[in-house]
Design an enzyme around this catalytic site. Structure first.
Site, PDB file in Angstrom:
ATOM      1  N   TYR A  22      23.410  47.970  68.809  1.00  0.00           N
ATOM      2  CA  TYR A  22      24.120  47.224  70.542  1.00  0.00           C
ATOM      3  C   TYR A  22      25.570  47.282  70.760  1.00  0.00           C
ATOM      4  CZ  TYR A  22      25.309  44.413  74.369  1.00  0.00           C
ATOM      5  OH  TYR A  22      25.739  43.959  75.407  1.00  0.00           O
TER       6      TYR A  22
ATOM      7  N   ASN B   7      18.338  41.890  53.582  1.00  0.00           N
ATOM      8  CA  ASN B   7      18.998  43.148  54.234  1.00  0.00           C
ATOM      9  C   ASN B   7      20.191  42.870  54.790  1.00  0.00           C
ATOM     10  OD1 ASN B   7      19.707  45.509  55.614  1.00  0.00           O
ATOM     11  ND2 ASN B   7      18.172  45.049  57.111  1.00  0.00           N
TER      12      ASN B   7
ATOM     13  N   TYR C 253      18.223  32.961  60.185  1.00  0.00           N
ATOM     14  CA  TYR C 253      19.140  33.826  60.780  1.00  0.00           C
ATOM     15  C   TYR C 253      21.267  33.264  60.352  1.00  0.00           C
ATOM     16  CZ  TYR C 253      22.728  36.330  63.826  1.00  0.00           C
ATOM     17  OH  TYR C 253      23.161  37.443  64.194  1.00  0.00           O
TER      18      TYR C 253
ATOM     19  N   GLY D 291      13.562  25.294  68.031  1.00  0.00           N
ATOM     20  CA  GLY D 291      15.324  25.775  67.821  1.00  0.00           C
ATOM     21  C   GLY D 291      16.082  26.254  68.755  1.00  0.00           C
TER      22      GLY D 291
END
Ligand code: UFG
Length: 333
Positions: free
Chosen positions: A11, A92, A141, A284
């Site tokens: 994106y 990753n 993340y 969260g």
């Protein structure tokens, strides 16, 4: 200049590629297509499909292409998924960046602009958030992005690789001309979900919590147009090219909108009813996240021009209603 865009089929990365090509840069795209779309890659960009953790693959790209600088958008970015599969994110995001930095060092490429996140801060003590505030990620993340920033800091010291890390707040909208836009599978972000509800692809938008300590009880976020966000990346590239020191900048609009305000604005923009139902809080979620982007304005000369929430939602709507099934369905008039 030849710019390598990692994640150029995603994106945000695809919007960077389009703007770089608008400005007559040569662009090389690398994307694994794990979450990106081949159709999102600008037809004039050189394109290599592969995983940045594959050292041989990345070496080949750096050998074949004459790379001046790197824009690094290649990462997994779902907060919820990162809590379920932390090792996927460390592999990753963190290991991928390690391989990238090794390859840059070996090929003497020493400028990188990196997409970081407001999730590095966690729940802020005060808003607006400035770059000198405590970082305390509350998700894997956010932790991986903070770790990637720290890797760059030490590589800058040891190898002279200069970096700009851009901490995004809530990115939304699409390119005005409508060739590219947001298409995540699954979609988790508020604005695309609201617009999918306007398209009647979903029965209702679920509001995650109406009991926050905010005026209308729903969470407040700082939304920034993807095209303004990319402007900052181009300025960051020039800043590094002109000898600027490694830096971290927030990218946001200095304004907050609640979930209910977003839904109401989308109703006005689309002219659709957009049913909304009340749901549980999402674990969260901080109640209020608002950026101070003063540093980016002061040092990079960044001036976001498309940040009104109406413009952001109009441009996103332009994409969603002409591409109701994202890239796979093709465009509809
Ligand atoms: N929300 C809903 N219903 C939905 C989806 C979202 O009420 O169906 C709410 C969320 O609870 C939140 C707000 O809308 O209050 C925005 O949610 P998004 O998922 O669109 O965005 P986030 O603020 O959770 O996430 C963004 C980025 C992440 C980044 C994070 C940092 O997309 O990459 O900010 O906090 F990590």
């Amino acid at each position: 200049m030849s710019i390598l865009v990692l994640g150029g089929a995603g994106y945000i990365g695809s919007h960077a590629v389009y703007q770089l090509i608008d400005q007559n840069h040569r662009v090389v795209v690398v994307d694994s297509l794990e979450t990106g779309h081949r159709q999102a890659v600008h037809p004039d960009a050189a394109y290599y499909q592969g995983d940045i953790r594959d050292k041989q693959f990345l070496d080949d790209v750096f050998t074949k292409e004459d790379i001046d600088a790197v824009l690094h958008f290649s990462a997994n970015s779902l907060v919820g998924e990162s809590m379920q599969q932390p090792l996927k994110y460390f592999s990753n995001n963190v290991y991928g960046t390690q391989v990238l930095l090794e390859t840059m060092k070996e090929h003497n490429v020493n400028r990188i602009v990196f997409s970081s996140t407001a999730a590095t801060y966690g729940e802020p003590e005060t808003v607006p958030i400035t770059e000198d505030m405590r970082t305390n990620p509350e998700s894997t993340y956010g932790e991986t992005k903070l770790t990637m920033e720290k890797m760059m800091k030490w590589c800058a010291l040891a190898y002279g690789i200069k970096y700009v890390s851009l901490r995004y707040f809530n990115v939304a909208g699409a390119r005005k001309t409508g060739e590219i836009g947001e298409d995540h599978q699954p979609e988790t972000h508020l604005i695309p979900i609201v617009l999918q509800t306007a398209l009647e692809q979903r029965k209702a938008i679920t509001i995650f919590g109406e009991d926050y300590d905010t005026e209308d009880g729903t969470c407040i976020r700082d939304y920034i147009h993807v095209e303004d966000l990319i402007d900052a990346h181009l300025l960051a590239l020039s800043y590094l090219e002109n000898g600027g020191e490694s830096e971290i900048f927030n990218l946001g609009s200095n304004q907050g909108f609640s979930v209910k305000q977003i839904i109401d604005t989308a109703r006005k923009v689309t002219g659709k009813q957009i049913p909304a139902v009340s749901g549980e809080r999402r674990p969260g979620d901080p109640s209020v996240l608002i950026a101070s982007a003063d540093k980016a304005k002061r040092i990079l000369g960044w001036q976001p021009s498309r940040t009104s929430i109406e413009t952001i939602i109009e441009d996103a709507w332009n994409w969603h209603h002409t591409h109701p099934h994202g890239y796979d369905g093709g465009a509809e008039a």
